[in-house]
Design a protein around this motif. Structure first.
Motif, short mmCIF file in Angstrom:
data_model
loop_
_atom_site.label_atom_id
_atom_site.label_comp_id
_atom_site.label_asym_id
_atom_site.label_seq_id
_atom_site.Cartn_x
_atom_site.Cartn_y
_atom_site.Cartn_z
N VAL A 1 0.85 -1.19 0.00
CA VAL A 1 0.00 0.00 0.00
C VAL A 1 0.88 1.23 0.00
O VAL A 1 1.82 1.34 0.80
CB VAL A 1 -0.93 0.02 1.23
N VAL A 2 0.59 2.15 -0.90
CA VAL A 2 1.37 3.37 -1.04
C VAL A 2 0.48 4.55 -0.66
O VAL A 2 -0.63 4.70 -1.19
CB VAL A 2 1.88 3.55 -2.49
N ASP B 1 3.60 9.43 1.34
CA ASP B 1 4.69 8.57 1.80
C ASP B 1 4.90 7.46 0.78
O ASP B 1 4.16 6.47 0.75
CB ASP B 1 4.35 7.98 3.17
N LEU B 2 5.88 7.63 -0.07
CA LEU B 2 6.13 6.69 -1.16
C LEU B 2 7.25 5.71 -0.84
O LEU B 2 7.85 5.10 -1.73
CB LEU B 2 6.47 7.46 -2.44
N GLU B 3 7.53 5.52 0.44
CA GLU B 3 8.65 4.67 0.86
C GLU B 3 8.49 3.24 0.36
O GLU B 3 9.47 2.58 -0.02
CB GLU B 3 8.76 4.68 2.39
N ASN B 4 7.27 2.73 0.36
CA ASN B 4 7.04 1.33 -0.02
C ASN B 4 7.34 1.03 -1.49
O ASN B 4 7.36 -0.13 -1.90
CB ASN B 4 5.59 0.94 0.27
N LEU B 5 7.56 2.07 -2.29
CA LEU B 5 7.82 1.85 -3.72
C LEU B 5 9.07 1.04 -3.96
O LEU B 5 9.23 0.41 -5.01
CB LEU B 5 7.92 3.20 -4.44
N LYS B 6 9.96 1.02 -2.99
CA LYS B 6 11.21 0.27 -3.15
C LYS B 6 10.96 -1.23 -3.24
O LYS B 6 11.78 -1.98 -3.76
CB LYS B 6 12.13 0.56 -1.96
N GLU B 7 9.80 -1.67 -2.74
CA GLU B 7 9.51 -3.11 -2.70
C GLU B 7 8.84 -3.62 -3.98
O GLU B 7 8.61 -4.81 -4.11
CB GLU B 7 8.58 -3.40 -1.51
N GLN C 1 -4.83 6.48 -0.90
CA GLN C 1 -4.00 5.29 -0.77
C GLN C 1 -4.15 4.44 -2.02
O GLN C 1 -5.26 4.28 -2.55
CB GLN C 1 -4.39 4.48 0.46
N VAL C 2 -3.05 3.87 -2.46
CA VAL C 2 -3.03 3.07 -3.68
C VAL C 2 -2.35 1.74 -3.37
O VAL C 2 -1.41 1.68 -2.58
CB VAL C 2 -2.25 3.82 -4.79
N ILE C 3 -2.86 0.68 -3.97
CA ILE C 3 -2.22 -0.62 -3.83
C ILE C 3 -1.48 -0.94 -5.12
O ILE C 3 -1.99 -0.74 -6.23
CB ILE C 3 -3.25 -1.72 -3.48
#
Length: 306
Positions: free
Chosen positions: A121-122, A126-132, A172-174
């Motif tokens: 979830v992005v 907070d775009l931190e999860n984009l690394k995954e 929020q975007v998945i």
């Protein structure tokens, strides 16, 4: 031929509302109204305001035995109808609210050994999860249906535009892995799993553009085949986990004999016709649109009695 219960009920159609799917709601409602009138049932028709604070005064005036709530994200509609003790199609307000959170549903399914795509979830700020993220990937708003803001991206350079489109509909975007396989959509009515429908699109996903342009084909999963038996087993397990009621739908992908659950929709579109997703499933059962609407009302009223 049995007599439809709809002839003995005061029927109300409720549609419109405040979500991004308002126009889809209205289209579905007119389609349902047409099927009812063609069979001698004349429903009252209520178009909800596009402001959430105006919905309660509208709904509390409803005087009906059964409501076709042809809305998508308007969870307060189910809340108010439950308070008024008026039966309607689809699941309760709590189940509908739960199903709108795509990632939460996936987590519960995964804990119950049901296959789901991996995803993150992005948040807009907070775009931190984009690394995954791995590619190809599917980007979609977390709590919006009707394929709004959905994109299939095959490389990182396309991610920014895909996120921009998805954030138009939700903060929020998945972003989840793209599973390349056969898409199958499965309607369920009560304890009866209707025939699944194979969905094929030239883009690889059934997104908003393909829906609008009908760049999609449907093929029924015939009854009593190994795939049909697998589908029925999985859907009844999901129903048991969540307690979904009346009519609902699962969007899935079949790959290497594994059925991956993409989304659950507790207020599926009830528009039908000679072609289309729901019609393809109904045709396999020998049902027309009016038959389906009758069975939905019967199932809902039956549950109210117990």
């Amino acid at each position: 031929m049995r007599r439809s219960i709809l002839y003995d009920l005061k029927i109300q159609i409720v549609t419109g509302g405040f979500s991004a799917e308002r126009e889809a709601n209205l289209h579905c409602a007119r389609n349902v109204e047409k099927a009812l009138i063609a069979n001698g049932v004349h429903p009252d028709f209520l178009i909800l305001d596009d402001k959430i604070d105006k919905i309660w005064p509208q709904i509390q005036k409803i005087d009906a035995d059964f409501v076709f709530a042809l809305v998508t994200e308007e969870v307060p509609v189910q809340v108010i109808l439950d308070m008024l003790n008026i039966p309607y199609n689809g699941s309760s307000n709590l189940q509908t609210a739960l199903s709108l959170h795509k990632q939460f549903i996936k987590q519960i399914l995964s804990l119950n050994d049901i296959h789901v795509p991996r995803g993150v979830v992005v948040h807009k700020n907070d775009l931190e999860n984009l690394k995954e993220i791995t590619y190809p990937a599917v980007v979609k708003p977390l709590g919006c249906g009707d394929s709004k803001g959905v994109s299939l991206i095959r490389q990182k350079s396309k991610l920014k535009n895909a996120l921009h489109d998805a954030f138009k509909y939700d903060s929020q975007v998945i972003v989840e892995e793209f599973i390349e396989g056969q898409e199958i959509t499965i309607p369920v009515l009560g304890n009866f799993v209707m025939p699944g429908v194979k969905v094929t699109s030239s883009s690889g996903i059934w997104d908003e553009l393909r829906k609008d342009n009908l760049d999609v084909s449907f093929e029924v999963v015939h009854r009593n085949t190994p795939l049909d038996k697998q589908i029925c087993k999985e859907m009844l397990k999901i129903k048991q986990i969540f307690g979904f009621e009346n009519i609902w739908r699962a969007d899935t992908i079949l790959k290497a004999n594994k059925l991956y659950i993409l989304e659950i929709n507790t207020q599926p579109v009830l528009a039908s016709g000679k072609k289309g997703l729901l019609a393809t499933s109904c045709n396999e059962l020998g049902w027309d649109h009016f038959d389906l609407l009758t069975r939905i009302a019967e199932e809902s009223l039956s549950c109210k009695k117990h």
